[in-house]
Structures are given as C-alpha cells and as structure tokens.
Design a protein around this motif. Structure first.
Motif, mmCIF file in Angstrom:
data_model
loop_
_atom_site.group_PDB
_atom_site.id
_atom_site.type_symbol
_atom_site.label_atom_id
_atom_site.label_comp_id
_atom_site.label_asym_id
_atom_site.label_seq_id
_atom_site.Cartn_x
_atom_site.Cartn_y
_atom_site.Cartn_z
ATOM 1 N N VAL A 49 132.054 -61.850 73.439
ATOM 2 C CA VAL A 49 131.414 -63.105 73.039
ATOM 3 C C VAL A 49 132.003 -63.654 71.737
ATOM 4 C CG1 VAL A 49 129.282 -62.481 74.229
ATOM 5 C CG2 VAL A 49 129.544 -61.941 71.791
ATOM 6 N N HIS A 88 117.240 -54.006 64.343
ATOM 7 C CA HIS A 88 117.126 -54.619 65.662
ATOM 8 C C HIS A 88 116.719 -53.629 66.740
ATOM 9 C CE1 HIS A 88 118.523 -56.051 69.604
ATOM 10 N NE2 HIS A 88 118.181 -57.247 69.152
ATOM 11 N N TYR A 295 124.271 -58.246 66.467
ATOM 12 C CA TYR A 295 122.869 -58.334 66.052
ATOM 13 C C TYR A 295 122.507 -59.646 65.378
ATOM 14 C CZ TYR A 295 122.875 -53.359 67.106
ATOM 15 O OH TYR A 295 122.980 -52.151 67.744
ATOM 16 N N THR A 296 123.458 -60.557 65.224
ATOM 17 C CA THR A 296 123.124 -61.864 64.669
ATOM 18 C C THR A 296 122.383 -62.681 65.722
ATOM 19 O OG1 THR A 296 125.194 -62.865 65.422
ATOM 20 C CG2 THR A 296 125.201 -61.808 63.232
ATOM 21 N N PRO A 297 121.611 -63.687 65.315
ATOM 22 C CA PRO A 297 120.904 -64.512 66.308
ATOM 23 C C PRO A 297 121.848 -65.105 67.351
ATOM 24 C CG PRO A 297 120.031 -64.944 64.121
ATOM 25 C CD PRO A 297 121.218 -64.051 63.925
ATOM 26 N N GLU A 298 123.004 -65.622 66.893
ATOM 27 C CA GLU A 298 123.951 -66.199 67.848
ATOM 28 C C GLU A 298 124.549 -65.114 68.741
ATOM 29 O OE1 GLU A 298 125.461 -69.277 69.806
ATOM 30 O OE2 GLU A 298 124.116 -69.399 68.073
ATOM 31 N N GLN A 300 123.134 -62.333 69.675
ATOM 32 C CA GLN A 300 122.129 -61.922 70.651
ATOM 33 C C GLN A 300 122.022 -62.912 71.807
ATOM 34 O OE1 GLN A 300 119.758 -59.014 70.845
ATOM 35 N NE2 GLN A 300 121.723 -58.458 69.913
ATOM 36 N N LYS A 301 122.084 -64.210 71.511
ATOM 37 C CA LYS A 301 122.034 -65.210 72.574
ATOM 38 C C LYS A 301 123.239 -65.076 73.498
ATOM 39 C CE LYS A 301 119.601 -68.720 69.804
ATOM 40 N NZ LYS A 301 119.739 -70.057 69.170
ATOM 41 N N GLN A 302 124.398 -64.898 72.905
ATOM 42 C CA GLN A 302 125.620 -64.805 73.697
ATOM 43 C C GLN A 302 125.657 -63.523 74.525
ATOM 44 O OE1 GLN A 302 128.639 -65.198 70.686
ATOM 45 N NE2 GLN A 302 128.151 -67.354 70.299
ATOM 46 N N LYS A 304 123.070 -61.812 75.618
ATOM 47 C CA LYS A 304 122.096 -61.939 76.708
ATOM 48 C C LYS A 304 122.669 -62.738 77.867
ATOM 49 C CE LYS A 304 117.327 -63.220 77.816
ATOM 50 N NZ LYS A 304 117.726 -63.788 79.129
ATOM 51 N N LYS A 305 123.424 -63.768 77.564
ATOM 52 C CA LYS A 305 124.017 -64.582 78.614
ATOM 53 C C LYS A 305 124.987 -63.766 79.469
ATOM 54 C CE LYS A 305 126.436 -68.989 79.325
ATOM 55 N NZ LYS A 305 127.028 -70.178 78.653
ATOM 56 N N ASP A 308 122.965 -61.298 81.584
ATOM 57 C CA ASP A 308 122.365 -62.026 82.702
ATOM 58 C C ASP A 308 123.403 -62.293 83.795
ATOM 59 O OD1 ASP A 308 119.929 -62.043 81.427
ATOM 60 O OD2 ASP A 308 120.080 -64.119 80.730
#
Length: 400
Positions: A49, A88, A295-298, A300-302, A304-305, A308
């Motif tokens: 990511v 986290h 572990y950064t917010p961005e 984690q979003k990436q 998870k994608k 998924d």
C-alpha cells in the motif's frame, strides 16, 4: 569426520512448498505454452500500500545522509514500531503488555521455527494436525517427541486435548491450512489446560487481520491468564504484504516462567532476549519504518482495502466450489479454503489432476500432515482475473 544432526535425515528431503514448486516448474518446462494459475502458496499479488511505500522511500532517503543514516538496528525493534504495535494490536483491545515483551523480527516463520532454541529437546510436543510444516519439522530436527492432534470435519476442526500431558502446544488460529477458527470459549479451554498442566502454548496469529466474526479472538491474550502460559507470533507478511520485505514480531510475556532441570525458575522472556541478541541482528530500519506506517490511519484504511480484496477472492472460490457440490471449510475468517478432494482422490492425485487437466495449482492437504490427506488448500492471494478464470476452469473440468 564431522558428525551431523541425525534428526535431519528423518524429515524428508523436500519441504512441502519446494516440492509443489518443483512439480510446477517441470510442468511449465514440458508445456511452455500453457498458462498456469496458482492458487497455492500464500504469497501476495497486490501492491504494497502507498502509506508503506512512502515510509520506505523516506527511510531510504535517510540512509543516504550522514546525519540520518542508521546502522545496526536494536535487537528487539525500534521504539517507534514497538509502541505502534502495543497501541494498535493490544491496548486498543484492552490488553496490557510492556515494550520489552515485544520482539520485532524478520517474520513469524523464523520465530516459530527458532523458538525451540530456548526449549529442552525433552519436552513433549502437541501439534494440531494438519499444521503449517515448520511446527512439525523444526521439532523433528531437535528430536522431540510429538503428538498430533487431529482437526477434521468429525470434530469440527476443534482439537481434543493430547492423550499425554503436553509440555508445549502449537495452536494456529485463524488456521493455516484449514481456514477454520476457535471461539473465545474454545480457546479458553486450552488456556485453562495450559495453566492446570503448566504447559506452554505457542500461538500463531499470523492471520488475525482476516477475522470478520465477532466472537473470534485476535490475540490469545484476550483470554484471562494467557500471559502466564502463551507466546504469540504475529506477521506483517499476510496483514500488509511483507512477504518480500520480511517483518513480524513475537510476544513473550514476562509472566512466563519455566523450570530448569534443577527446578530453578527462569524467565522465558529473558531467555528469548538472550537468544535473539546472540543469533539475530535486528530487522532493517527501512523495513521497520514501513511496518510502522501500517498503523497510521491512512495505512489502516489501505490495508483493510487489500484484505477485503483477498477475502472477496475467498468468497468467490468458496461459493464456486460449493456450487460444484464440493465440501469446503474456511474462507470466512481466513484467506484459505480447505476442500475435500472429489471421487476419493488423494491430495497429490488431485494436485496432479488439476495441474495436468486445468493448469491450476493448489496445495495438497497431506503436505500439512496425516489429517490433511484427502483434502486440498486453495489460497485467496491471487489477483481477481486469475481467480475468476481458475474457478471457471475447475467448473469446466469437474463438470465433464
């Protein structure tokens, strides 16, 4: 004349995935025009990511300047990564650990294999069957006595306690290769067993990021008392695609106490520190900065994608195999689908059948242990196009 460790002669010449690779290589040499699709080894196909890549690039630039270049890494991990892990992976789940209970490494495979260095060869070992081959092979290399705990459809893949009291127990959940899980109540029974019998649980949680159901523990330390009896292994390979970058970590709580042959108490945390500082020189700074970015917010979003994406592959494979009246397991909380081979074929017969007739590669269940015979593992770590093509080929083949 030099003497060898005779136990190495007892484990066979070929590691499971090396044998799979050999057969696939030979097939490709014989049929160079055939497109072979692999749903076998659990390697990544999606790019790492952007948040991680950006962090790695920044760290690489630091290495080009005298004022920011880094040499040997700390044996147990940089504080910036250890603290991110603590926050986290554990504190957010209500688990308290100390920084010096976290040991950053080059991956869970290394640590699950190397942990035996601090344990006596006289320990009696219990390992779920089927299992990731490293557990069995490394204990055979040390000459330990092993009891296999069958995990089959007959017991819903929930292992029974060993017939003989185990000193060390290997548990991997979500499970590789079956893709199955234990609930918190089921895992608590093992923690209680270990407390009662003064056993050590080696808990491989490499696939915890793929858990989708609520009652499935992400860490064994969610179970009361587990810090007194369990070591946990984690991996960035599957969580964040670090198969080619190599990073993971192991948790060894200071509450874990073992006995010497003279009956003296000794800390396993201290022993692992001594082992790592002697035999391991630390994970590279660049890689640890990349892991921190997970572990950064961005990040984690990436991440998870991507997870998924792989789990959608798992759904496609599982539903397609189910539609062919094949019996499948896993694929819900893990990126692996465990399938009963059709028409009474052995695991390797089905491997050869799929490769020869449909140019599809999976992993024979028997390679994971006796209880894996007659089963086959498919992985969701493919790209979408190949996954869709693979299931269509299988449908065509088995529909003939």
């Amino acid at each position: 004349m030099v003497k060898i460790n005779e136990h190495y002669t007892e484990i066979g010449n070929n590691y499971l995935f090396a044998e799979v690779a050999r057969r696939v290589r030979e097939y490709k040499e014989n049929y160079p025009d055939k497109k072979v699709i692999s749903l076998g080894i659990g390697d990544i196909t999606q790019p790492i990511v952007p948040a991680v890549i950006e962090a790695v690039h920044k760290a690489t630039e630091e290495m080009s300047k005298a004022e920011t270049v880094r040499g040997y890494a700390p044996d147990f991990g940089y504080d910036f990564l250890v603290n991110a892990i603590l926050r986290h992976d554990f504190q957010e789940r209500g688990i308290h650990l100390e920084p010096d209970e976290i040991f950053v490494s080059d991956g869970a495979k290394s640590d699950t294999g190397n942990i035996g260095d601090i344990l006596s060869p006289d320990n009696y070992i219990a390992i779920t069957d089927p299992a990731y081959p490293v557990y069995v092979d490394t204990n055979k290399m040390s000459g330990r006595e092993i009891e296999l705990l069958p995990c089959t459809p007959d017991n819903n893949f929930v292992p029974s306690f060993p017939k003989k009291t185990a000193d060390v127990i290997y548990l991997c959940y979500p499970n590789n290769p079956t893709g199955t899980v234990l609930t918190k109540d089921q895992l608590k029974k093992w923690v209680d067993y270990a407390i009662e019998n003064q056993s050590l649980i080696l808990f491989d949680a490499a696939y915890e990021a793929f858990i989708s159901e609520d009652d499935i523990p992400h860490s064994i330390y969610e179970i009361p008392g587990a810090k007194k009896v369990a070591i946990e292994f984690r991996s960035f390979s599957k969580t964040a695609g670090f198969t080619g970058m190599r990073a993971g970590y192991t948790v060894v709580p200071k509450e874990l106490i073992a006995k010497t042959s003279k009956g003296e108490s000794i800390s396993l945390n201290a022993l692992w520190k001594r082992r790592q500082s002697t035999k391991f020189n630390g994970t590279a700074y660049i890689i640890q900065r990349g892991a921190e970015a997970v572990y950064t917010p961005e990040g984690q979003k990436q991440i998870k994608k991507v997870i998924d994406y792989y789990m959608e592959n798992a759904r496609i494979i599982k539903e397609s195999l189910d539609s062919m009246q094949l019996k499948t397991y896993g694929g819900i909380n893990a990126p692996y689908i465990w399938v009963k081979t059709p028409d009474g074929m052995s695991s390797w017969e089905f491997f050869d059948f799929l490769l020869d007739k449909a140019q599809i590669v999976g992993t024979p269940g028997s390679g994971f242990g006796e209880s894996g015979e007659g089963f086959f593992r498919f992985t969701a770590f493919g790209n979408r196009e190949n996954t869709l093509e693979a299931v269509e080929r299988i449908k065509t083949l088995l529909g003939e």
